[in-house]
Design a protein around this motif. Sequence first.
Motif, PDB file in Angstrom:
ATOM      1  N   MET A   1       0.821  -1.196   0.000  1.00 32.68           N
ATOM      2  CA  MET A   1       0.000   0.000   0.000  1.00 32.68           C
ATOM      3  C   MET A   1       0.866   1.261   0.000  1.00 32.68           C
ATOM      4  SD  MET A   1      -3.159   0.571  -0.088  1.00 32.68           S
ATOM      5  CE  MET A   1      -4.501   1.584   0.366  1.00 32.68           C
ATOM      6  N   ASN A   2       2.026   1.183   0.638  1.00 34.64           N
ATOM      7  CA  ASN A   2       2.917   2.320   0.691  1.00 34.64           C
ATOM      8  C   ASN A   2       3.396   2.710  -0.709  1.00 34.64           C
ATOM      9  OD1 ASN A   2       4.357   4.364   1.830  1.00 34.64           O
ATOM     10  ND2 ASN A   2       6.098   3.079   2.402  1.00 34.64           N
ATOM     11  N   GLY A   3       3.610   1.732  -1.593  1.00 31.00           N
ATOM     12  CA  GLY A   3       4.037   1.991  -2.963  1.00 31.00           C
ATOM     13  C   GLY A   3       2.988   2.775  -3.749  1.00 31.00           C
ATOM     14  N   PHE A   4       1.709   2.495  -3.478  1.00 34.51           N
ATOM     15  CA  PHE A   4       0.639   3.215  -4.163  1.00 34.51           C
ATOM     16  C   PHE A   4       0.670   4.697  -3.806  1.00 34.51           C
ATOM     17  CE2 PHE A   4      -3.605   5.080  -3.796  1.00 34.51           C
ATOM     18  CZ  PHE A   4      -3.970   5.080  -5.124  1.00 34.51           C
ATOM     19  N   TRP A   5       0.820   5.001  -2.522  1.00 33.06           N
ATOM     20  CA  TRP A   5       0.824   6.398  -2.101  1.00 33.06           C
ATOM     21  C   TRP A   5       2.067   7.136  -2.586  1.00 33.06           C
ATOM     22  CZ3 TRP A   5      -3.442   8.603  -1.210  1.00 33.06           C
ATOM     23  CH2 TRP A   5      -4.503   7.877  -0.671  1.00 33.06           C
ATOM     24  N   ASN A   6       3.196   6.442  -2.618  1.00 30.08           N
ATOM     25  CA  ASN A   6       4.393   7.068  -3.192  1.00 30.08           C
ATOM     26  C   ASN A   6       4.171   7.415  -4.661  1.00 30.08           C
ATOM     27  OD1 ASN A   6       5.832   6.974  -0.823  1.00 30.08           O
ATOM     28  ND2 ASN A   6       6.817   5.008  -1.318  1.00 30.08           N
ATOM     29  N   PHE A   7       3.563   6.483  -5.393  1.00 31.18           N
ATOM     30  CA  PHE A   7       3.261   6.729  -6.802  1.00 31.18           C
ATOM     31  C   PHE A   7       2.254   7.870  -6.954  1.00 31.18           C
ATOM     32  CE2 PHE A   7       0.723   5.819 -10.634  1.00 31.18           C
ATOM     33  CZ  PHE A   7       1.728   5.948 -11.582  1.00 31.18           C
ATOM     34  N   PHE A   8       1.237   7.885  -6.107  1.00 31.10           N
ATOM     35  CA  PHE A   8       0.228   8.938  -6.145  1.00 31.10           C
ATOM     36  C   PHE A   8       0.868  10.308  -5.930  1.00 31.10           C
ATOM     37  CE2 PHE A   8      -2.632  11.757  -3.778  1.00 31.10           C
ATOM     38  CZ  PHE A   8      -3.656  11.887  -4.701  1.00 31.10           C
ATOM     39  N   TRP A   9       1.742  10.429  -4.922  1.00 30.40           N
ATOM     40  CA  TRP A   9       2.383  11.713  -4.653  1.00 30.40           C
ATOM     41  C   TRP A   9       3.353  12.112  -5.763  1.00 30.40           C
ATOM     42  CZ3 TRP A   9       0.090  14.999  -1.898  1.00 30.40           C
ATOM     43  CH2 TRP A   9      -0.668  14.616  -0.811  1.00 30.40           C
ATOM     44  N   LEU A  10       3.998  11.120  -6.352  1.00 28.25           N
ATOM     45  CA  LEU A  10       4.878  11.407  -7.483  1.00 28.25           C
ATOM     46  C   LEU A  10       4.076  12.006  -8.637  1.00 28.25           C
ATOM     47  CD1 LEU A  10       7.669  11.089  -8.923  1.00 28.25           C
ATOM     48  CD2 LEU A  10       6.788   8.917  -9.780  1.00 28.25           C
ATOM     49  N   ILE A  11       2.951  11.428  -8.963  1.00 24.82           N
ATOM     50  CA  ILE A  11       2.086  11.945 -10.036  1.00 24.82           C
ATOM     51  C   ILE A  11       1.571  13.336  -9.679  1.00 24.82           C
ATOM     52  CG2 ILE A  11      -0.080  11.571 -11.272  1.00 24.82           C
ATOM     53  CD1 ILE A  11       2.147   9.721 -12.160  1.00 24.82           C
ATOM     54  N   PHE A  12       1.147  13.513  -8.440  1.00 25.01           N
ATOM     55  CA  PHE A  12       0.626  14.806  -8.005  1.00 25.01           C
ATOM     56  C   PHE A  12       1.681  15.901  -8.145  1.00 25.01           C
ATOM     57  CE2 PHE A  12       0.260  17.996  -4.647  1.00 25.01           C
ATOM     58  CZ  PHE A  12      -0.958  18.569  -4.982  1.00 25.01           C
ATOM     59  N   TRP A  13       2.894  15.646  -7.635  1.00 22.96           N
ATOM     60  CA  TRP A  13       3.940  16.668  -7.686  1.00 22.96           C
ATOM     61  C   TRP A  13       4.442  16.890  -9.107  1.00 22.96           C
ATOM     62  CZ3 TRP A  13       3.900  20.129  -4.299  1.00 22.96           C
ATOM     63  CH2 TRP A  13       3.567  19.850  -2.981  1.00 22.96           C
ATOM     64  N   ALA A  14       4.432  15.866  -9.931  1.00 19.86           N
ATOM     65  CA  ALA A  14       4.802  16.035 -11.342  1.00 19.86           C
ATOM     66  C   ALA A  14       3.789  16.932 -12.034  1.00 19.86           C
ATOM     67  CB  ALA A  14       4.894  14.681 -12.032  1.00 19.86           C
ATOM     68  N   PHE A  15       2.499  16.709 -11.758  1.00 16.86           N
ATOM     69  CA  PHE A  15       1.451  17.557 -12.335  1.00 16.86           C
ATOM     70  C   PHE A  15       1.606  19.002 -11.861  1.00 16.86           C
ATOM     71  CE2 PHE A  15      -2.669  19.629 -11.842  1.00 16.86           C
ATOM     72  CZ  PHE A  15      -3.103  19.620 -13.163  1.00 16.86           C
ATOM     73  N   ALA A  16       1.853  19.188 -10.562  1.00 16.83           N
ATOM     74  CA  ALA A  16       2.012  20.536 -10.014  1.00 16.83           C
ATOM     75  C   ALA A  16       3.221  21.234 -10.636  1.00 16.83           C
ATOM     76  CB  ALA A  16       2.151  20.475  -8.489  1.00 16.83           C
ATOM     77  N   PHE A  17       4.313  20.502 -10.839  1.00 18.72           N
ATOM     78  CA  PHE A  17       5.511  21.089 -11.431  1.00 18.72           C
ATOM     79  C   PHE A  17       5.275  21.490 -12.882  1.00 18.72           C
ATOM     80  CE2 PHE A  17       9.671  20.615 -13.572  1.00 18.72           C
ATOM     81  CZ  PHE A  17      10.340  21.638 -12.932  1.00 18.72           C
ATOM     82  N   VAL A  18       4.630  20.644 -13.651  1.00 15.69           N
ATOM     83  CA  VAL A  18       4.328  20.974 -15.051  1.00 15.69           C
ATOM     84  C   VAL A  18       3.368  22.156 -15.124  1.00 15.69           C
ATOM     85  CG1 VAL A  18       3.228  20.113 -17.166  1.00 15.69           C
ATOM     86  CG2 VAL A  18       4.850  18.677 -15.930  1.00 15.69           C
ATOM     87  N   ALA A  19       2.378  22.193 -14.244  1.00 15.09           N
ATOM     88  CA  ALA A  19       1.451  23.332 -14.211  1.00 15.09           C
ATOM     89  C   ALA A  19       2.201  24.617 -13.872  1.00 15.09           C
ATOM     90  CB  ALA A  19       0.338  23.080 -13.205  1.00 15.09           C
ATOM     91  N   TYR A  20       3.123  24.545 -12.921  1.00 18.86           N
ATOM     92  CA  TYR A  20       3.917  25.720 -12.566  1.00 18.86           C
ATOM     93  C   TYR A  20       4.772  26.177 -13.742  1.00 18.86           C
ATOM     94  CZ  TYR A  20       7.756  28.473 -10.851  1.00 18.86           C
ATOM     95  OH  TYR A  20       8.690  29.456 -10.712  1.00 18.86           O
ATOM     96  N   LEU A  21       5.392  25.236 -14.451  1.00 23.43           N
ATOM     97  CA  LEU A  21       6.201  25.612 -15.621  1.00 23.43           C
ATOM     98  C   LEU A  21       5.355  26.279 -16.696  1.00 23.43           C
ATOM     99  CD1 LEU A  21       8.672  22.612 -16.061  1.00 23.43           C
ATOM    100  CD2 LEU A  21       9.151  24.904 -15.200  1.00 23.43           C
ATOM    101  N   MET A  22       4.139  25.796 -16.884  1.00 19.65           N
ATOM    102  CA  MET A  22       3.248  26.422 -17.866  1.00 19.65           C
ATOM    103  C   MET A  22       2.913  27.852 -17.460  1.00 19.65           C
ATOM    104  SD  MET A  22       0.755  23.252 -18.892  1.00 19.65           S
ATOM    105  CE  MET A  22      -0.266  24.254 -19.911  1.00 19.65           C
ATOM    106  N   VAL A  23       2.631  28.060 -16.187  1.00 17.16           N
ATOM    107  CA  VAL A  23       2.350  29.413 -15.697  1.00 17.16           C
ATOM    108  C   VAL A  23       3.583  30.292 -15.849  1.00 17.16           C
ATOM    109  CG1 VAL A  23       1.841  30.762 -13.617  1.00 17.16           C
ATOM    110  CG2 VAL A  23       0.515  28.715 -14.119  1.00 17.16           C
ATOM    111  N   LEU A  24       4.736  29.773 -15.510  1.00 18.46           N
ATOM    112  CA  LEU A  24       5.980  30.532 -15.607  1.00 18.46           C
ATOM    113  C   LEU A  24       6.253  30.960 -17.053  1.00 18.46           C
ATOM    114  CD1 LEU A  24       8.508  31.499 -14.026  1.00 18.46           C
ATOM    115  CD2 LEU A  24       9.581  29.358 -14.734  1.00 18.46           C
ATOM    116  N   PHE A  25       6.138  30.047 -17.997  1.00 22.80           N
ATOM    117  CA  PHE A  25       6.394  30.392 -19.397  1.00 22.80           C
ATOM    118  C   PHE A  25       5.319  31.316 -19.951  1.00 22.80           C
ATOM    119  CE2 PHE A  25       9.017  26.430 -19.355  1.00 22.80           C
ATOM    120  CZ  PHE A  25      10.228  27.091 -19.509  1.00 22.80           C
ATOM    121  N   THR A  26       4.090  31.157 -19.500  1.00 30.77           N
ATOM    122  CA  THR A  26       3.036  32.080 -19.919  1.00 30.77           C
ATOM    123  C   THR A  26       3.337  33.490 -19.431  1.00 30.77           C
ATOM    124  OG1 THR A  26       1.412  30.297 -19.862  1.00 30.77           O
ATOM    125  CG2 THR A  26       0.557  32.542 -19.823  1.00 30.77           C
ATOM    126  N   ILE A  27       3.808  33.599 -18.208  1.00 30.82           N
ATOM    127  CA  ILE A  27       4.177  34.911 -17.659  1.00 30.82           C
ATOM    128  C   ILE A  27       5.333  35.508 -18.452  1.00 30.82           C
ATOM    129  CG2 ILE A  27       5.219  36.060 -15.665  1.00 30.82           C
ATOM    130  CD1 ILE A  27       3.506  34.226 -13.894  1.00 30.82           C
TER     131      ILE A  27
END
Length: 128
Positions: free
Chosen positions: A1-27
Amino acid sequence: MNGFWNFFWLIFWAFAFVAYLMVLFTILVDLFRDEKLNGWWKAVWVIFLIFVPWLTALVYLIARGRGMAERNSRSRETVPEDTDYYTHPTPSATPAADIQQAQELLDKGIINANEFDALKAKALGNRF
Protein backbone atom coordinates in the motif's frame (compact mmCIF):
# COMPACT_ATOMS: atom_id res chain seq x y z
CA MET A 1 0.00 0.00 0.00
CA ASN A 2 2.92 2.32 0.69
CA GLY A 3 4.04 1.99 -2.96
CA PHE A 4 0.64 3.21 -4.16
CA TRP A 5 0.82 6.40 -2.10
CA ASN A 6 4.39 7.07 -3.19
CA PHE A 7 3.26 6.73 -6.80
CA PHE A 8 0.23 8.94 -6.14
CA TRP A 9 2.38 11.71 -4.65
CA LEU A 10 4.88 11.41 -7.48
CA ILE A 11 2.09 11.94 -10.04
CA PHE A 12 0.63 14.81 -8.00
CA TRP A 13 3.94 16.67 -7.69
CA ALA A 14 4.80 16.03 -11.34
CA PHE A 15 1.45 17.56 -12.34
CA ALA A 16 2.01 20.54 -10.01
CA PHE A 17 5.51 21.09 -11.43
CA VAL A 18 4.33 20.97 -15.05
CA ALA A 19 1.45 23.33 -14.21
CA TYR A 20 3.92 25.72 -12.57
CA LEU A 21 6.20 25.61 -15.62
CA MET A 22 3.25 26.42 -17.87
CA VAL A 23 2.35 29.41 -15.70
CA LEU A 24 5.98 30.53 -15.61
CA PHE A 25 6.39 30.39 -19.40
CA THR A 26 3.04 32.08 -19.92
CA ILE A 27 4.18 34.91 -17.66
CA LEU A 28 7.50 35.21 -19.51
CA VAL A 29 5.78 35.30 -22.91
CA ASP A 30 3.30 37.89 -21.68
CA LEU A 31 6.06 39.92 -20.09
CA PHE A 32 8.01 40.25 -23.32
CA ARG A 33 4.86 40.72 -25.42
CA ASP A 34 3.86 43.81 -23.42
CA GLU A 35 4.90 46.88 -25.39
CA LYS A 36 3.96 49.34 -22.64
CA LEU A 37 6.29 47.89 -20.00
CA ASN A 38 9.77 49.38 -19.74
CA GLY A 39 12.78 47.09 -20.23
CA TRP A 40 13.94 47.72 -16.66
CA TRP A 41 10.60 46.59 -15.26
CA LYS A 42 10.78 43.46 -17.41
CA ALA A 43 14.22 42.76 -15.95
CA VAL A 44 12.91 43.27 -12.40
CA TRP A 45 10.05 40.83 -13.01
CA VAL A 46 12.45 38.23 -14.45
CA ILE A 47 14.86 38.58 -11.52
CA PHE A 48 12.04 38.13 -9.04
CA LEU A 49 10.74 35.14 -11.04
CA ILE A 50 14.15 33.54 -10.67
CA PHE A 51 14.71 34.19 -6.94
CA VAL A 52 11.15 34.14 -5.53
CA PRO A 53 9.27 32.20 -8.22
CA TRP A 54 6.03 31.14 -6.50
CA LEU A 55 5.30 34.47 -4.85
CA THR A 56 6.27 36.47 -7.95
CA ALA A 57 4.08 34.33 -10.21
CA LEU A 58 1.14 34.81 -7.86
CA VAL A 59 1.69 38.59 -7.62
CA TYR A 60 2.10 38.86 -11.41
CA LEU A 61 -1.14 36.98 -12.07
CA ILE A 62 -3.03 39.15 -9.59
CA ALA A 63 -1.51 42.48 -10.62
CA ARG A 64 -1.33 42.00 -14.38
CA GLY A 65 -3.93 39.30 -15.07
CA ARG A 66 -6.36 41.62 -16.85
CA GLY A 67 -3.60 42.89 -19.11
CA MET A 68 -2.57 39.32 -19.91
CA ALA A 69 -6.08 38.56 -21.11
CA GLU A 70 -6.19 41.71 -23.25
CA ARG A 71 -2.80 41.04 -24.85
CA ASN A 72 -3.79 37.44 -25.52
CA SER A 73 -7.06 38.45 -27.19
CA ARG A 74 -5.26 41.11 -29.26
CA SER A 75 -2.77 38.54 -30.52
CA ARG A 76 -5.66 36.31 -31.66
CA GLU A 77 -7.33 39.17 -33.52
CA THR A 78 -4.38 39.48 -35.90
CA VAL A 79 -5.04 36.03 -37.38
CA PRO A 80 -7.52 36.30 -40.26
CA GLU A 81 -10.66 34.21 -40.01
CA ASP A 82 -10.66 33.48 -43.73
CA THR A 83 -8.36 30.53 -44.41
CA ASP A 84 -9.04 30.92 -48.13
CA TYR A 85 -6.47 33.70 -48.04
CA TYR A 86 -3.71 31.15 -47.45
CA THR A 87 -4.89 28.41 -49.80
CA HIS A 88 -5.80 30.39 -52.92
CA PRO A 89 -3.31 32.89 -54.28
CA THR A 90 -4.64 36.12 -55.70
CA PRO A 91 -4.62 36.10 -59.50
CA SER A 92 -2.71 38.84 -61.25
CA ALA A 93 -4.39 41.48 -63.38
CA THR A 94 -2.98 40.39 -66.74
CA PRO A 95 -1.87 37.20 -68.49
CA ALA A 96 1.46 38.91 -69.19
CA ALA A 97 2.14 39.20 -65.46
CA ASP A 98 1.32 35.51 -64.97
CA ILE A 99 3.60 34.52 -67.82
CA GLN A 100 6.38 36.79 -66.52
CA GLN A 101 6.11 35.19 -63.07
CA ALA A 102 6.25 31.72 -64.64
CA GLN A 103 9.28 32.78 -66.71
CA GLU A 104 11.06 33.90 -63.53
CA LEU A 105 10.33 30.53 -61.94
CA LEU A 106 11.68 28.80 -65.05
CA ASP A 107 14.83 30.94 -65.04
CA LYS A 108 15.46 30.12 -61.38
CA GLY A 109 15.06 26.40 -62.11
CA ILE A 110 12.05 26.00 -59.82
CA ILE A 111 9.87 24.67 -62.66
CA ASN A 112 10.74 22.90 -65.90
CA ALA A 113 9.78 23.80 -69.48
CA ASN A 114 6.67 21.58 -69.48
CA GLU A 115 5.36 23.23 -66.31
CA PHE A 116 6.11 26.65 -67.81
CA ASP A 117 4.11 25.77 -70.93
CA ALA A 118 1.20 24.57 -68.79
CA LEU A 119 1.22 27.80 -66.74
CA LYS A 120 1.43 29.87 -69.91
CA ALA A 121 -1.50 28.03 -71.47
CA LYS A 122 -3.51 28.43 -68.26
CA ALA A 123 -2.77 32.16 -68.12
CA LEU A 124 -3.81 32.67 -71.72
CA GLY A 125 -6.80 30.30 -71.48
CA ASN A 126 -8.33 31.90 -68.38
CA ARG A 127 -8.55 35.34 -69.97
CA PHE A 128 -10.33 34.57 -73.23
